[in-house]
Design a protein around this motif. Structure first.
Motif, PDB file in Angstrom:
ATOM      1  N   SER A 100      67.424  19.891   1.088  1.00  0.00           N
ATOM      2  CA  SER A 100      67.890  20.570  -0.329  1.00  0.00           C
ATOM      3  C   SER A 100      68.807  19.699  -0.822  1.00  0.00           C
ATOM      4  CB  SER A 100      68.445  21.864  -0.204  1.00  0.00           C
ATOM      5  OG  SER A 100      67.446  23.048   0.304  1.00  0.00           O
ATOM      6  N   ASP A 144      61.042  22.835  -3.593  1.00  0.00           N
ATOM      7  CA  ASP A 144      62.150  23.260  -2.297  1.00  0.00           C
ATOM      8  C   ASP A 144      61.390  24.258  -1.715  1.00  0.00           C
ATOM      9  OD1 ASP A 144      63.976  23.207  -0.572  1.00  0.00           O
ATOM     10  OD2 ASP A 144      65.748  22.951  -1.895  1.00  0.00           O
ATOM     11  N   GLU A 145      60.743  24.075  -0.623  1.00  0.00           N
ATOM     12  CA  GLU A 145      60.234  25.187   0.123  1.00  0.00           C
ATOM     13  C   GLU A 145      59.293  26.156  -0.757  1.00  0.00           C
ATOM     14  OE1 GLU A 145      62.697  27.014   3.193  1.00  0.00           O
ATOM     15  OE2 GLU A 145      63.963  25.549   3.020  1.00  0.00           O
TER      16      GLU A 145
HETATM   17 MG   LIG Z   1      67.236  24.023   1.848  1.00  0.00          MG
END
Ligand SMILES: [Mg+2]
Ligand SMILES: Nc1ncnc2c1ncn2[C@@H]1O[C@H](COP(=O)(O)OP(=O)(O)OP(=O)(O)O)[C@@H](O)[C@H]1O
Lengths: 399, 400, 225
Positions: C45, C166-167
């Protein structure tokens, strides 16, 4: 729960959000300091006015011609068909309890001393003026106790008039011309200052009978009685009233006691102070809204914490008390800060503007603090109840 | 970002948290309502007094015997002097062109009786012009004929004196005793609506010469003069002083006060009082500002993710500052509107309960309240807005 | 298009230094489809935030389109984000009080686009992502997959060159997850560079390049297809 643990928890939650707590308390602090400052001003004014009045002493009774009217001053002070006389004043001095009786007439005239001239207030009075009005003689003597019918033409000068007419020169024994007659200066008074617009320093004191004939008056404007502290104002009033009624055949005069006047004035000024304090109190109410807002937010944010407390076996009552405690802590802290701020401002103002009468009354301060706590309590009740009535499951689920 | 979009976004952000926004509105509106209320009451009182004054007559000057040497010192209101003002002094004022009318006055108190009833009454000796000058109307009967300088045993009674001596009976033509003289009642005054103008209800008015005989005096208490017009007041004052000086061997021994001056003093006092009171009420708006700041700070932390998102979407710092400031400003404006409504309603209520006191809404109070509310809102919004703009974007987007 | 050279990121936690990124260097060409993988706490991240100009590296050089963005000031960074980069997050980050329409409209609003044009674009975008009849719904009234589609519509409304995710499937069930991945792949086919963090090996395997991270370093960087 132990009391000190309770306080600790309350304190910790207040400290958890220092800026937020500070601002919440600041709202209350501003309100309290406004109340403290304003009541200090009000109380200062109160004391100032009272001291202005009591500088003539408190055991005084004033008698004016004419019945009291709605206008305050009766037309009879100016002219009347039933005069108040010097003999009346003399007779009143014989009453038991009366120490001195002082006839008064007041007018306006030009006073000439050599080439200098000044228009000033003329007081026609008896010989006991210094004692009755609590004035002191700076030089020479006050007017002698001559029989009214053949009073000698003596005059005593107020300090301002003396400066205007004679500067620093010697003045005792000098001649004055007032209203076409010649007077000899036998004394000068100490400065007494202004009293509600009347300048006792810009004045000349003449024997009462002389002044009455100069102004062409039959009647006195006032008789002031100085009485013994052992006697009550009422008993003197009753005795004086009885005597004058007998002498005049009717009640054509008004008696005002200093006590009455101070009482009326005091209560008016008290109301004023309270009213001004109440105006400051608006800010306190708004500060209360601030506490209410922040407590509502806190309850909302701490749902999980409340749920946890319930799960750990805290009673609803305890949850309520914890939040109430927090609200009151905030208002109390604000109240204390406001007290310091308000008293500080009052002191600073007193230093900056020395002419301003300022007096912090601790009674009002205590009342303000009490109100602050009550405001905290009032503002805390609803959020605290909300917290206490949250279903624990619901509270825990809210992450 | 467009201004309208910014406004919509901020307003919806505020509405999004109804409870908090309502409480902030409450705080601001209490402050604004109290400013509006107190200022309006102060202004109403000021208006009331000046109306009362004008009901006493207009363009008036009052001539008093005696003079105070100190500039700005109090006039010698009770002034009695060795050299009095006389009827002859007053008569000379008739020669001044800018004087429309005048009346010498003698004031005193004397017992007044009719049959068994006796009262002590304030007696006003005046010329017949006093009725026109003071805007007094005769309810019944007439005023005495224009010959003031001769003793005439006639009187006009104030409404209160009449009802106390005669009740509901007819007073006209009746004889009453004033002091040692017998007078005939030829008129009764109509009660005045305003309380300040109705001090005469408690008096008996007699011709000036009769009053001088009654009180055995040749001096006047004062002279009331009405100037031709407002513009002429100053000229009249000067002329009066000059005329009397010439009669008094070149000595300035009178004081002339104009009604304007008195009114101006009252006006000043009321204005100062209104401003003070409004200032005190404004403190509560500052407290409201503190609340706005506090709640906006809370909003910054609870809307952290939103701020992060705005940054990720490319909103510059400035934009975020503007958004939060708009929100604070909108809340204070809305609060001011509510407060205006609240204050206005309370004023209406007061006006309804106190119909004898003319209460009105002072428009400038709302301008003051609005300005103060908006500027405190914006001022106290700066810190939270700055804080929001300074949040790190990555941090703001992360969950905790 | 993206060139990273010796990027370092160090967080101070108390007195302790946490090296979230150490000596990161790699390039991404226009139109690539990159998956970043690695265990929790490995710095994925943090890297994505730096790529998206949400965070600045402590040292190293980041060039975007041959421009040294590490030297731009905040306002310019915001402008680059506004026009060139679209974000998709694990937790959607939709504004709860706004409708799906308004959430998608937000970047246009921020950019000061005229309302009539905005309406046209957003309507089209919602239709393209199968959300036409969800326009007036608030996030709370949408399923997870629908929410993420709204977020992707928002990320693409400004027609960025890069999408950073992000995910994006981290909070979705597998079917909505693959739906989201299909959309991202479709966008990639249209020429948009996609860089995506994921824990899911199956999803990672669909990318044309996988960067594996461990303890703030790049462990491996492999291309296939
Ligand atoms: Mg993360
Ligand atoms: N704002 C911060 N302050 C301090 N430390 C941070 C901060 N952000 C990240 N870190 C640390 O940097 C390291 C990398 O974090 P990062 O969020 O990039 O991991 P990640 O690979 O995304 O993990 P996950 O798969 O769990 O999301 C972690 O050790 C984390 O604790």
């Amino acid at each position: 729960m132990r009391l000190n643990d309770f306080f600790l928890i309350t304190f910790l939650s207040v400290r958890e959000q220092p800026l937020r707590s500070f601002l919440t308390a600041l709202g209350i602090a501003v309100g309290i300091s406004a109340v403290v400052l304003l009541t200090s001003l009000g109380e200062g004014l109160h004391r100032f006015v009272l001291s202005e009045f009591t500088q003539f002493g408190t055991n005084l009774i004033a008698i004016n011609p004419g019945k009291k009217s709605t206008l305050g001053v009766s037309g009879a002070v100016i002219s009347n068909v039933r005069p108040l006389s010097i003999d009346d004043a003399d007779a009143l001095s014989m009453l038991p309890g009366v120490i001195k009786s002082q006839p008064v007439i007041q007018g306006n005239a030009a006073v000439e001393a050599g080439k200098r001239q000044r228009r000033t207030t003329v007081f026609g009075v008896g010989s006991d003026t210094p004692e009755v009005w609590q004035l002191s003689v700076a030089a020479g003597h006050f007017l002698p106790n001559d029989p009214p019918r053949n009073a000698r033409p003596y005059a005593v000068l107020g300090s301002r008039l003396r400066k205007e007419l004679f500067k620093q020169e010697p003045f005792l024994g000098k001649r004055l011309r007032i209203g076409g007659e010649v007077y000899r200066v036998i004394g000068g008074m100490e400065s007494k200052g202004q009293m509600l617009g009347f300048d006792l320093d810009d004045a000349v004191y003449l024997p009462i009978a002389k002044a009455m004939s100069m102004f062409n008056r039959e009647s006195l404007m006032e008789i002031d009685l100085l009485y013994d502290k052992d006697h009550s104002a009422e008993s003197i009033t009753i005795a004086a009233s009885k005597m004058l009624k007998k002498r005049h055949g009717s009640e054509d005069f008004t008696i005002t006691t200093q006590e009455q006047m101070l009482e009326t004035l005091g209560s008016v000024l008290n109301i004023l102070t309270i009213a001004v304090g109440a105006l400051g109190g608006i800010s306190l109410v708004v500060g209360g809204v601030g506490i209410f807002t922040i407590m509502t937010i806190a309850v909302n944010e701490r749902r999980a914490e409340i749920g946890l407390l319930c799960a750990l076996g805290a009673s609803r009552q305890l949850v309520r008390l914890l939040f109430l405690g927090e609200a009151i802590t905030l208002s109390l802290l604000g109240g204390l800060a406001g007290l310091i701020l308000g008293v500080g401002c009052a002191l600073g103002l007193a230093l900056l503007v020395p002419a301003l009468p300022i007096h912090t009354s601790w009674g009002f301060v205590a009342a303000a603090e009490l109100i602050a706590v009550l405001v905290g309590l009032g503002a805390g009740v609803l959020p605290a109840n909300n917290a206490a009535s949250l279903p624990p499951v619901e509270a825990l689920r809210a992450e | 970002m467009r201004i309208s979009d910014m406004f919509t976004f901020s307003v919806f952000a505020a509405i999004g948290n109804r409870g908090r926004t309502a409480l902030m509105l409450l705080a601001v509106s209490i402050g604004v309502a109290s400013v509006v209320l107190l200022v309006s009451l102060g202004e109403s009182a000021r208006q009331y007094v000046s109306n009362q004054f004008s009901s006493l007559g207009s363009n008036l000057l009052i001539v008093l015997p005696g003079r105070s040497e100190t500039v700005g010192g109090p006039p010698p209101l009770l002034g009695i002097t060795p050299r009095d003002l006389t009827i002859d002094d007053a008569e000379t004022l008739a020669r001044i062109a800018v004087v429309r009318r005048f009346s010498p006055l003698v004031v005193g108190a004397a017992p007044v009786s009719h049959r068994q009833k006796e009262r002590e009454v304030t007696i006003l000796g005046a010329s017949r012009d006093i009725f026109a000058i003071r805007r007094m109307e005769i309810g019944q009967g007439v005023i005495w004929p224009a010959n003031d300088n001769r003793f005439q045993a006639v009187c006009v009674l104030g409404s209160k004196v009449k009802s106390e001596l005669f009740g509901n009976d007819n007073a006209l033509g009746q004889k009453i005793r004033i002091g040692d003289y017998r007078f005939q009642v030829i008129g009764v005054m109509r009660p005045k609506a305003s309380s300040l103008g109705d001090d005469l209800a408690d008096m008996a008015i007699i011709p000036i010469a009769s009053a001088q005989a009654l009180f055995d005096t040749s001096s006047l208490f004062r002279i009331v003069v009405e100037a031709e017009s407002e513009a002429e007041i100053a000229k009249a004052k000067e002329a009066i002083i000059r005329t009397i000086r010439a009669r008094h061997d070149g000595e300035d021994d009178i004081t002339v006060i104009t009604q304007d001056a008195i009114l101006a003093t009252f006006d000043k006092i009321f204005k100062a009082m209104t401003l003070t009171v409004a200032g005190i009420a404004t403190i509560s708006l500052i407290v409201a500002g503190i609340i706005i700041m506090n709640v906006m700070l809370v909003a910054v932390s609870s809307r952290r993710a939103e701020i992060g998102l705005l940054k990720a979407l490319g909103a510059p710092k400035r934009q975020i500052v503007y958004l939060f400031l708009t929100e604070a400003g909108a809340i204070s404006m809305a609060g001011a509107l509510c407060g205006l409504g609240l204050g206005g309603s309370i004023l209406r209520l007061l006006a309804w309960f106190l119909p004898q006191f003319p209460i009105f809404f002072a428009p400038w109070s709302s301008i003051v309240a609005f300005t103060v509310a908006l500027s405190t809102g914006l001022l106290f919004g700066i810190l939270p807005a700055q804080k929001a703009a300074d949040l790190g974007a990555a941090y703001a987007l992360s969950r905790r | 298009m993206i060139e990273l050279l010796n990027i370092e990121r160090v967080f101070l936690v108390g007195d302790e230094e946490v090296h979230a990124l150490r000596q990161i260097s790699f390039d991404v060409a226009t139109g690539e489809y990159v998956a970043i993988m690695g265990s929790s706490g490995s710095g994925k991240s943090t890297l994505l935030n730096i790529l998206g100009l949400l965070d600045r590296p402590d040292s190293g050089v980041y060039q975007l389109d041959s421009q040294r963005v590490s030297e731009l000031d905040e306002d310019h960074l915001a402008e680059v984000r506004r026009h060139q980069i679209g974000f998709v997050f694990q937790f959607f980050h939709l504004i709860p009080r706004l409708t799906a329409f308004e959430n998608v409209e937000l970047p246009l609003t921020l950019a000061g686009v005229a309302p009539s044009l905005r309406k046209q674009k957003v309507t089209d975008a919602l239709a393209a992502f199968g959300l036409r009849d969800r326009a007036r719904h608030r996030p709370a009234q949408l399923s997870g997959g629908q929410r993420q589609r709204v977020a992707i519509a928002r990320a693409t409304i400004m027609e960025p060159k890069i999408i950073l995710a992000d995910e994006p499937t981290g909070n979705l069930d597998s079917s909505s997850g693959s739906e989201v991945i299909n959309i991202l792949e479709e966008l990639n086919r249209l020429g948009i560079t996609v860089i995506m963090v994921t824990h899911d090996h199956a999803i990672g395997a669909r990318a044309s390049r996988i960067i594996r991270m461990a303890d703030g370093r790049i462990e491996s960087d492999s291309r296939h297809r």
